[in-house]
Structure formats: C-alpha cells, structure tokens
Write an enzyme that holds these catalytic residues in place. Structure first.
Site, short mmCIF file in Angstrom:
data_model
loop_
_atom_site.label_atom_id
_atom_site.label_comp_id
_atom_site.label_asym_id
_atom_site.label_seq_id
_atom_site.Cartn_x
_atom_site.Cartn_y
_atom_site.Cartn_z
CG ASP A 167 21.24 -47.06 78.72
OD1 ASP A 167 21.49 -46.45 79.78
OD2 ASP A 167 21.87 -48.07 78.37
CG ASP B 288 22.24 -44.96 83.78
OD1 ASP B 288 21.53 -45.76 84.39
OD2 ASP B 288 23.36 -45.27 83.32
CD GLU B 289 18.98 -49.32 82.29
OE1 GLU B 289 18.58 -49.74 81.19
OE2 GLU B 289 19.79 -49.95 83.02
#
Length: 271
Positions: free
Chosen positions: A12, A107-108
């Site tokens: 993350d 983003d993860e």
C-alpha cells in the site's frame, strides 16, 4: 483450518497522490498537502499527507472545511495520468517476483509470492526488497504486510504506516487476531459493528465465544465468514483476473439543487 502455507504480501503506497505531487515539487515537502477539489467549488479531499492529517484532515472531507482546520493547507487538483504512470512503474517491480498480482487500486495490490524463489523464498525479505526498490525507482514510500492470507496481510500493511513493514507468521496468527477490534474485519461496516456491540462483541476474542451455528443464525451466510475471520482464516486466492464488481460516480455541484426537478435536469445516465 488456517491456511499457513501461503506467502501473501499486501503493498500500500503511503498517501499516494500527495506523495507523487510532493515528489514532483520538492518545495512542498514538510508542508500540509492535499489532493482534491477546490474549496470555492465545493470540492472534497481525495487524499492528504501526514502533515495535513495531523490537523484532522482526511479523505472525503469537504475541502472548504479542511482549509478551516488548516488555513495553510495546499490543495492540488489531481493528475491521474501521472499517478497511473507511477503505478505502472511500481507494478513492473511487482512482476519481477510473481505473476499472481491482484491490483485493488492505483496504489495498492496483493501479491502471492508462495512460489517465488528470490530472496531465499522469504516473504519477509521479498517485501523488504520490493519496498526498497520502489523507493529507489519512484521516490515513493510503500508499506507492506506479509501473512499467510489476504485478510491478515492487508491489516498488517496498515500496522506500521507510513513506510513500514509488518509480518504475521503462522505461529503469531492466533494472538494477532485475538486482539483485533471487529471493525477491522473485512466486510464489517458501522451497522454490523454496532450490531455486534449490542451482542457484547468488540474484539475478535469476544466474537470467538459464539459458535458457527450462533453466527449463522445472527448474520446468515456472512456469519460463517465472521466466524472464520475471527480465527484468522481466509481462503480467498489472489485474483489475477480481478473484475470490478461495482462502479460509482460522484459529482459535487457549485450550487445547491433545490428540488427533484433540478436534480433530474443534471442527472447523467451512466452506461
């Protein structure tokens, strides 16, 4: 029965949009920065850095209110093409370790590195190396959680944020899960958490006092899911062919829409 043979990493990025903006403009470092809509256009905050969070600012907050909490807050309009490019760079690093990658957003992502022989096959060392490589290549920090399943890996990635690493080994699962608030369980929202609280349940240890039959009677099919999560059990695979199950679009207007007729004039049908 707990699946302890897998090695799952949840990665993350820390304050991703804001971090990318600060990377592009180093003069912003150390200042309170948010990405989102403008206050004079009734915008909302998409994300912000930790300096801004210290003022109580968070995602989905009205930008005007965020500016009241922090008068010096710098609010930048999002640049999604840039964020997507950085995300692609990060995913290219992931692909050096496994083909089993499940992106959750820009983003993860989840990575299944069970069969990866790099770093002596150690999930911990792989996560550590990925974090170092991402930081060197993109100047963005990421946090990672390593565990035998997705549920635990995601919780672990948030444990030592920002720029942190948390590992839950098979022999630590029971103690790690026992202390967790039930609101941390995947699928438990405010309504379910409130319902559990009325039953005297606030932690996973409390939840373990109920049998599988009890949980099914109270919550139907979701009861068996809660029963397993409270024991650290999550058999979900990392899904490479991940499909979006829902989509939503939000639009904040510059002025109030006074009645249903006005709303209908502005509605755009999503196809």
């Amino acid at each position: 029965m707990q699946d302890t043979g897998r090695k799952i990493i949840h990665v993350d990025c820390d304050c991703f949009y804001a971090s990318v903006e600060i990377r592009e403009n180093p003069d912003l470092r150390g200042r309170s920065v948010a990405v989102g809509g403008m206050p004079d256009q009734r915008g909302v905050i998409a994300t912000c850095n930790y300096e801004a969070r210290a003022f109580g600012i968070h995602s989905a907050m009205a930008s005007a209110y965020a500016r009241k909490l922090c008068p010096d807050l710098i609010i930048l309009k999002p640049c999604f093409d840039l964020y997507k490019a950085v995300s692609r760079d990060i995913h290219r690093i992931f692909a050096d370790y496994t083909d089993l990658i499940e992106p959750l957003s820009l983003d993860e992502a989840y990575l299944d590195v069970t069969d990866c022989d790099k770093c002596h096959g150690s999930g911990t060392l792989i996560a550590r190396e990925i974090r170092a490589r991402v930081k060197e290549a993109t100047r963005i920090t990421v946090s990672a959680g390593v565990a035998p399943n997705k549920f635990l890996a995601k919780i672990a990635s948030d444990w030592n944020k920002p720029d942190g690493l948390c590992v839950v080994t098979p022999d630590q699962i029971d103690d790690f899960v026992r202390q967790l608030p039930v609101r941390k369980l995947h699928g438990v929202g405010k309504a379910t958490a409130a319902r559990l609280k009325r039953m005297g349940v606030e932690t996973c240890e409390d939840l373990r006092q109920f049998s599988l039959v009890d949980m099914t009677q109270h919550f139907g099919s979701f009861g068996s899911r809660l029963y397993e999560l409270a024991r650290g059990i999550d058999q979900r695979p990392v899904e490479v062919s991940w499909r979006r199950k829902s989509i939503s679009v939000e639009n904040t207007y510059d002025h109030d829409l006074p009645d249903i007729e006005a709303v209908q004039l502005h509605v755009v049908v999503q196809t």
